[in-house]
Design a protein around this motif. Sequence first.
Motif, PDB file in Angstrom:
ATOM      1  N   GLN A 165      -9.598  -2.059  -3.900  1.00 54.03           N
ATOM      2  CA  GLN A 165     -10.027  -2.836  -2.733  1.00 54.03           C
ATOM      3  C   GLN A 165     -10.613  -1.899  -1.672  1.00 54.03           C
ATOM      4  O   GLN A 165     -10.119  -1.797  -0.545  1.00 54.03           O
ATOM      5  CB  GLN A 165      -8.827  -3.636  -2.204  1.00 54.03           C
ATOM      6  N   THR A 166     -11.673  -1.210  -2.079  1.00 49.29           N
ATOM      7  CA  THR A 166     -12.350  -0.213  -1.243  1.00 49.29           C
ATOM      8  C   THR A 166     -13.844  -0.484  -1.296  1.00 49.29           C
ATOM      9  O   THR A 166     -14.417  -0.615  -2.385  1.00 49.29           O
ATOM     10  CB  THR A 166     -12.061   1.208  -1.762  1.00 49.29           C
ATOM     11  N   CYS A 167     -14.479  -0.558  -0.140  1.00 49.93           N
ATOM     12  CA  CYS A 167     -15.886  -0.962  -0.105  1.00 49.93           C
ATOM     13  C   CYS A 167     -16.808   0.036  -0.805  1.00 49.93           C
ATOM     14  O   CYS A 167     -17.885  -0.340  -1.274  1.00 49.93           O
ATOM     15  CB  CYS A 167     -16.339  -1.167   1.336  1.00 49.93           C
TER      16      CYS A 167
ATOM     17  N   ASN B 156      -6.127   2.090  -3.545  1.00 55.27           N
ATOM     18  CA  ASN B 156      -6.005   0.812  -2.839  1.00 55.27           C
ATOM     19  C   ASN B 156      -6.239  -0.375  -3.784  1.00 55.27           C
ATOM     20  O   ASN B 156      -6.746  -1.416  -3.384  1.00 55.27           O
ATOM     21  CB  ASN B 156      -6.985   0.739  -1.660  1.00 55.27           C
TER      22      ASN B 156
ATOM     23  N   THR C  14      -3.539  -9.387   6.965  1.00 55.97           N
ATOM     24  CA  THR C  14      -2.588  -8.272   7.104  1.00 55.97           C
ATOM     25  C   THR C  14      -1.821  -8.430   8.419  1.00 55.97           C
ATOM     26  O   THR C  14      -1.997  -7.650   9.355  1.00 55.97           O
ATOM     27  CB  THR C  14      -3.334  -6.920   7.080  1.00 55.97           C
TER      28      THR C  14
ATOM     29  N   PHE D 133     -14.263  -5.689  -5.889  1.00 57.10           N
ATOM     30  CA  PHE D 133     -13.232  -5.486  -4.868  1.00 57.10           C
ATOM     31  C   PHE D 133     -11.834  -5.684  -5.439  1.00 57.10           C
ATOM     32  O   PHE D 133     -11.008  -6.419  -4.900  1.00 57.10           O
ATOM     33  CB  PHE D 133     -13.474  -6.419  -3.675  1.00 57.10           C
TER      34      PHE D 133
ATOM     35  N   ILE E 140      -4.533  -8.494  -2.182  1.00 58.36           N
ATOM     36  CA  ILE E 140      -4.217  -8.885  -0.820  1.00 58.36           C
ATOM     37  C   ILE E 140      -3.753 -10.337  -0.678  1.00 58.36           C
ATOM     38  O   ILE E 140      -2.907 -10.652   0.152  1.00 58.36           O
ATOM     39  CB  ILE E 140      -5.429  -8.637   0.109  1.00 58.36           C
TER      40      ILE E 140
ATOM     41  N   TRP F 203      -9.380  -6.433   6.002  1.00 60.88           N
ATOM     42  CA  TRP F 203      -7.991  -6.277   5.604  1.00 60.88           C
ATOM     43  C   TRP F 203      -7.746  -5.086   4.689  1.00 60.88           C
ATOM     44  O   TRP F 203      -6.615  -4.666   4.520  1.00 60.88           O
ATOM     45  CB  TRP F 203      -7.507  -7.536   4.887  1.00 60.88           C
ATOM     46  N   ASN F 204      -8.780  -4.533   4.047  1.00 59.18           N
ATOM     47  CA  ASN F 204      -8.525  -3.555   2.976  1.00 59.18           C
ATOM     48  C   ASN F 204      -8.047  -2.201   3.503  1.00 59.18           C
ATOM     49  O   ASN F 204      -7.198  -1.555   2.901  1.00 59.18           O
ATOM     50  CB  ASN F 204      -9.756  -3.404   2.087  1.00 59.18           C
ATOM     51  N   TYR F 205      -8.610  -1.743   4.614  1.00 54.08           N
ATOM     52  CA  TYR F 205      -8.099  -0.574   5.337  1.00 54.08           C
ATOM     53  C   TYR F 205      -7.911  -1.025   6.783  1.00 54.08           C
ATOM     54  O   TYR F 205      -8.666  -0.638   7.677  1.00 54.08           O
ATOM     55  CB  TYR F 205      -9.066   0.603   5.226  1.00 54.08           C
TER      56      TYR F 205
ATOM     57  N   LYS G 284       0.851  -1.184   0.000  1.00 55.53           N
ATOM     58  CA  LYS G 284       0.000   0.000   0.000  1.00 55.53           C
ATOM     59  C   LYS G 284       0.889   1.237   0.000  1.00 55.53           C
ATOM     60  O   LYS G 284       1.779   1.372   0.848  1.00 55.53           O
ATOM     61  CB  LYS G 284      -0.905   0.004   1.230  1.00 55.53           C
TER      62      LYS G 284
ATOM     63  N   HIS H 117      -7.705 -14.139  -3.570  1.00 52.07           N
ATOM     64  CA  HIS H 117      -8.398 -12.974  -4.110  1.00 52.07           C
ATOM     65  C   HIS H 117      -7.903 -12.682  -5.524  1.00 52.07           C
ATOM     66  O   HIS H 117      -8.699 -12.333  -6.411  1.00 52.07           O
ATOM     67  CB  HIS H 117      -8.168 -11.770  -3.193  1.00 52.07           C
TER      68      HIS H 117
END
Length: 459
Positions: free
Chosen positions: A243-245, A240, A144, A337, A287, A115-117, A55, A291
């Motif tokens: 990979q952000t909701c 990201n 992570t 995602f 990640i 895990w994404n943030y 990241k 995935h």
Amino acid sequence: MKNSIPQKVEAQQRYFSTGQTKDLLFRKDILKKLRNEIEKQEDAICDALYSDFKKPSFETLVAETQFVLAELKMMIKHLDLWAKPERVPSAILNFPSSDWIYKEPYGNILIISPWNYPFQLTLLPLISAIAAGNTAVLKPSELTPQTTAIISKLVSSVCSPEHVLVCEGDAEVAKTLLQQKWDYIFFTGSTRVGKIVYESAARQLTPVTLELGGKSPCVVDETAVPAQAARRIVWGKFLNAGQTCIAPDYILVHHKLKDRLVEELIKSIKAFFGEQPQDSKDLARIISNDHFNRLLGLLENQKILHGGSHNKTDRFIPPTLVDEPSMDSEIMQEEIFGPLLPIISYRDESELQTWINARGKPLAAYIFTKRKSFQKKFIREFSFGGGTINDTLLQISNKKLPFGGVGQSGLGSYHGKRSFDTFSHQKAIVKRATWLDLRFKYPPYNVPLNLIKKMKHIF
């Protein structure tokens, strides 16, 4: 860790019963110490997130550490006011009285984060849980590990394990945690796992907040400015690595503007990440291998307008534009995602209903248009958690706005004062005076019923 979880939860329950966490000075002291530790460890936090999935430090600072520090600053500044009993107008029926809302901590909180943030989405609810006077157990993602390790180090340097505990481990640890008795559960993650959490909470009648996701649409009508819209979409989508909701999941663009928009999207991708995006320092990686493979599966049998290459060793997929996938294709059935962006053209606004409503209520929605009438119509006709007009992601940046989903995309909201309220039971109290006691409410009831029917305004 798994076998000792029941004992550790019981220790937190005993600690909460002492009343220590309810003390305002204690709460503020913990929050200040946490702020100081984050500031001291900010570079190490950036290193941890880079180690976990490359990241970029800029994204970590903006969307993780500084986001958390801003929340801490607001919580410390306003805690005295938000925790103070709130007086509300009294009902005439209760005269003479004073009526109040007391803010009471729920007790023992379970926070399961994704895990994404991983830093922001673990620390943000923790800050509010502490501010409201609760104890907390944190279950960060096992995907992570470096970030989880530094979160554990930060928390243990500020809080005793009886107050806040970090539980590291996989899904089995989460399962064991969900089998315990909690006073509140805060979960951020997928809709699939959210249903499991909700089912577990229901067995104990435990209140929950569920921050989930969904297929967030991005509509671009014929009046939008193509170059500007493209820049803002590319930024919001590929932050990201997608990979952000709340990232735009797919674009619905008016057919007259499609070719121009695609051209500008490609220009923006190249301007942001260069001709060889794998060499860019500003693109995170996928990640995990699972995935990564799932994303490649979504690209099968699709027409690629740009990107599409990959490097499994580096878990790298570049920003990829997908042309006109069918409505029943796999890429349009689940939240992507990742850095894949389907582009679908429409001719009539009625087609938007077919595409958007078939995918449930999303966490976010975006619309690019100069027409205010279309903006109002879109907000009125579609149900979604929140959104931005003529940009992406910005609804999350204002702490005065609630952040949360609706339907399949979530339950409850937080950020700012709403975070404090989320972790506080609102206890209603009526304080009656003793100098007057009206007799009409007591038996025997001698007040004529017709008169009672005319007294609606006193209730």
